[in-house]
Design an enzyme around this catalytic site. Structure first.
Site, PDB file in Angstrom:
ATOM      1  N   ARG A 162     107.339  79.060   2.298  1.00  0.00           N
ATOM      2  CA  ARG A 162     107.016  77.799   3.011  1.00  0.00           C
ATOM      3  C   ARG A 162     107.667  77.746   4.396  1.00  0.00           C
ATOM      4  NH1 ARG A 162     104.565  77.918  -1.101  1.00  0.00           N
ATOM      5  NH2 ARG A 162     104.007  76.153  -2.441  1.00  0.00           N
ATOM      6  N   SER A 236     103.993  69.086  -3.089  1.00  0.00           N
ATOM      7  CA  SER A 236     105.410  69.239  -3.460  1.00  0.00           C
ATOM      8  C   SER A 236     106.285  68.634  -2.373  1.00  0.00           C
ATOM      9  CB  SER A 236     105.778  70.715  -3.575  1.00  0.00           C
ATOM     10  OG  SER A 236     105.017  71.338  -4.561  1.00  0.00           O
ATOM     11  N   GLU A 331     110.379  70.105   1.317  1.00  0.00           N
ATOM     12  CA  GLU A 331     109.346  70.965   1.910  1.00  0.00           C
ATOM     13  C   GLU A 331     108.629  70.149   2.992  1.00  0.00           C
ATOM     14  OE1 GLU A 331     106.453  72.949  -0.868  1.00  0.00           O
ATOM     15  OE2 GLU A 331     105.035  72.226   0.628  1.00  0.00           O
TER      16      GLU A 331
HETATM   17  N1  EPU Z   1     108.003  72.036 -14.788  1.00  0.00           N
HETATM   18  C1  EPU Z   1     108.722  71.133 -15.551  1.00  0.00           C
HETATM   19  N2  EPU Z   1     108.230  69.873 -15.685  1.00  0.00           N
HETATM   20  C2  EPU Z   1     107.072  69.485 -15.113  1.00  0.00           C
HETATM   21  C3  EPU Z   1     106.321  70.394 -14.350  1.00  0.00           C
HETATM   22  C4  EPU Z   1     106.815  71.690 -14.187  1.00  0.00           C
HETATM   23  O1  EPU Z   1     109.766  71.447 -16.084  1.00  0.00           O
HETATM   24  O2  EPU Z   1     106.697  68.318 -15.292  1.00  0.00           O
HETATM   25  C5  EPU Z   1     108.539  73.419 -14.622  1.00  0.00           C
HETATM   26  C6  EPU Z   1     107.968  74.346 -15.672  1.00  0.00           C
HETATM   27  O3  EPU Z   1     108.980  75.243 -16.052  1.00  0.00           O
HETATM   28  C7  EPU Z   1     106.906  75.103 -14.891  1.00  0.00           C
HETATM   29  C8  EPU Z   1     107.547  75.184 -13.531  1.00  0.00           C
HETATM   30  O4  EPU Z   1     108.200  73.919 -13.367  1.00  0.00           O
HETATM   31  O5  EPU Z   1     106.698  76.376 -15.425  1.00  0.00           O
HETATM   32  C9  EPU Z   1     106.591  75.444 -12.398  1.00  0.00           C
HETATM   33  O6  EPU Z   1     105.648  74.392 -12.322  1.00  0.00           O
HETATM   34  P1  EPU Z   1     104.287  74.581 -11.512  1.00  0.00           P
HETATM   35  O7  EPU Z   1     103.559  75.779 -11.972  1.00  0.00           O
HETATM   36  O8  EPU Z   1     103.566  73.281 -11.512  1.00  0.00           O
HETATM   37  O9  EPU Z   1     104.733  74.951 -10.036  1.00  0.00           O
HETATM   38  P2  EPU Z   1     105.900  74.451  -9.098  1.00  0.00           P
HETATM   39  O10 EPU Z   1     106.893  75.534  -8.958  1.00  0.00           O
HETATM   40  O11 EPU Z   1     106.422  73.128  -9.520  1.00  0.00           O
HETATM   41  C10 EPU Z   1     104.801  75.496  -6.987  1.00  0.00           C
HETATM   42  C11 EPU Z   1     104.420  75.063  -5.598  1.00  0.00           C
HETATM   43  C12 EPU Z   1     103.111  74.305  -5.606  1.00  0.00           C
HETATM   44  C13 EPU Z   1     102.039  75.207  -6.214  1.00  0.00           C
HETATM   45  C14 EPU Z   1     102.467  75.590  -7.633  1.00  0.00           C
HETATM   46  C15 EPU Z   1     101.520  76.544  -8.285  1.00  0.00           C
HETATM   47  C16 EPU Z   1     106.496  74.805  -4.392  1.00  0.00           C
HETATM   48  C17 EPU Z   1     107.443  73.857  -3.746  1.00  0.00           C
HETATM   49  N3  EPU Z   1     105.458  74.256  -5.015  1.00  0.00           N
HETATM   50  O12 EPU Z   1     105.088  74.300  -7.716  1.00  0.00           O
HETATM   51  O13 EPU Z   1     102.760  74.050  -4.256  1.00  0.00           O
HETATM   52  O14 EPU Z   1     100.782  74.558  -6.257  1.00  0.00           O
HETATM   53  O15 EPU Z   1     103.765  76.245  -7.566  1.00  0.00           O
HETATM   54  O16 EPU Z   1     101.653  77.794  -7.713  1.00  0.00           O
HETATM   55  O17 EPU Z   1     106.709  76.005  -4.319  1.00  0.00           O
HETATM   56  C18 EPU Z   1     102.967  72.470  -2.510  1.00  0.00           C
HETATM   57  O18 EPU Z   1     103.648  73.307  -1.926  1.00  0.00           O
HETATM   58  O19 EPU Z   1     102.714  71.336  -2.010  1.00  0.00           O
HETATM   59  C19 EPU Z   1     102.475  72.776  -3.847  1.00  0.00           C
HETATM   60  C20 EPU Z   1     101.812  71.879  -4.576  1.00  0.00           C
END
Ligand code: EPU
Length: 336
Positions: A162, A236, A331
């Site tokens: 990012r 995010s 972010e």
């Molecule tokens: N999780 C929880 N509780 C929740 C949701 C998620 O504990 O309610 C944990 C779980 O362990 C899950 C992990 O968080 O496996 C990852 O969750 P998710 O796959 O939703 O992805 P994220 O890491 O929270 C990142 C990006 C998103 C992108 C998704 C999918 C960042 C800051 N965010 O989110 O990007 O869509 O991965 O690849 O890196 C954005 O940047 O605006 C964005 C939405």
């Protein structure tokens, strides 16, 4: 070209806030952009695409530039690849739809991310194991000071999670006019990230099309993330923190269930998990709320002020730091 004074930025920020800009200047080509940079030389500039990653803390006392350059064209083609140059004002998701329709591969995992092509290079947007930098070949921009056109290679831009030079030492120095993406004609689909691969269980990877991957990504995102038209948000709000292996091991003893991913810079821990453990899902401050289905997102649940959002983000950071000793970084870019 369109120039408006004391212009509303309601349509140019996805949080649904109502800041104004002293001047909003929209340009349709490079010459118009140069003319604007000359006319307002010495003023404070801010380039805004869809405003999907901005939090305006107050009215913007300067010139907001908005690209209306929205074309895309193929620059060259080999047996395996096609280079597509897309102009900065084109919505990234519209480009991805066009590419999927042409069966060109590389950007489909970034489907449904709000924002423009120009912003995708500034922010190095990412999702489902792919980042914009994986397919960006070059970035074209106009220098704010001189009006000169420059072309940067992928390496010049120092892309990171990012992040890019456009957010750091090149901040406010260039206005991006186009990005060239290098796309594959066959193969190239990336399904290794968690839920995405599972969603296609039983299917041959070689039989899948970028359109099918795009549709699946959109379905997953719709389940987890608020629709922009329904609740204002900036996706995010925080980055996933990367901590040292030593720090991680200490935490893991205390929290054996802590999810984690090894990266070259350290151990990445999902901020969503940290926030959820602090009991902050649904936590509200004024009109701002931590999104229940994905607590990495802060939404405008109705008439939130920028201050409501800022204070809620501060509370999240304070609670996560207090419990885990981990500092979350937003972010979202705060605009003073
Ligand atoms: N999780 C929880 N509780 C929740 C949701 C998620 O504990 O309610 C944990 C779980 O362990 C899950 C992990 O968080 O496996 C990852 O969750 P998710 O796959 O939703 O992805 P994220 O890491 O929270 C990142 C990006 C998103 C992108 C998704 C999918 C960042 C800051 N965010 O989110 O990007 O869509 O991965 O690849 O890196 C954005 O940047 O605006 C964005 C939405």
């Amino acid at each position: 070209m369109k120039i408006e004074e004391h212009a509303s930025l309601t349509a140019l920020n996805t949080f649904g806030l109502h800041p104004n800009a002293r001047v909003l200047a929209e340009f349709d080509n490079k010459d118009e952009l140069r003319a604007l940079l000359h006319r307002y030389s010495g003023e404070r500039f801010l380039t805004v695409g869809e405003g999907s990653n901005l939090l305006f803390l107050r009215d913007f006392d300067g010139v907001v530039l908005h690209s209306r350059m929205c074309r895309a064209r193929a620059l060259k083609e080999t047996k395996d690849e096609v280079w597509i140059e897309a102009e900065s004002g084109l919505r990234l998701d519209d480009l991805i739809q066009q590419l999927a329709d042409m069966d060109l591969r590389g950007l489909e995992n970034l489907s449904h991310i709000p924002g423009t092509v120009g912003a995708s290079a500034v922010q190095n947007v990412g999702a489902y194991g792919v980042e914009a930098k994986d397919v960006i070949e070059t970035v074209r921009a106009i220098a704010v000071q001189t009006g000169e056109e420059v072309t940067f290679t992928n390496a010049d831009c120092c892309f990171a999670y990012r992040d890019s030079r456009f957010k750091n030492d090149w901040k406010d120095q260039y206005v991006i006019t186009a990005v060239t993406f290098r796309l594959k004609k066959e193969g190239g689909l990336r399904l290794d990230y968690g839920g995405l691969g599972n969603a296609f269980e039983g299917r041959e990877l070689s039989q899948l099309t970028p359109l099918e991957v795009r549709e699946k990504v959109i379905e997953i995102r719709r389940r987890k993330l608020p629709e922009v038209g329904e609740f204002g948000s900036a996706g995010s709000f925080f980055k996933n923190p990367v901590i040292s292996p030593t720090c991680f091991e200490a935490l893991q003893t205390q929290y054996p269930a802590m999810p984690h991913f090894d990266t070259s810079d350290g151990v990445k821990v999902p901020a969503a998990w940290l926030i959820e453990q602090c009991g902050l899902k649904g936590c509200q401050h004024g009109g701002a709320r931590v999104w229940d289905k994905q607590p990495l997102v802060i939404v405008n649940a109705g008439n939130a002020s920028a201050e409501d959002i800022r204070l809620l983000a501060e509370k999240v950071m304070k609670d996560v730091s207090g419990r885990f000793g981990i500092t979350l970084s937003p972010e979202v870019n705060y605009i003073e």
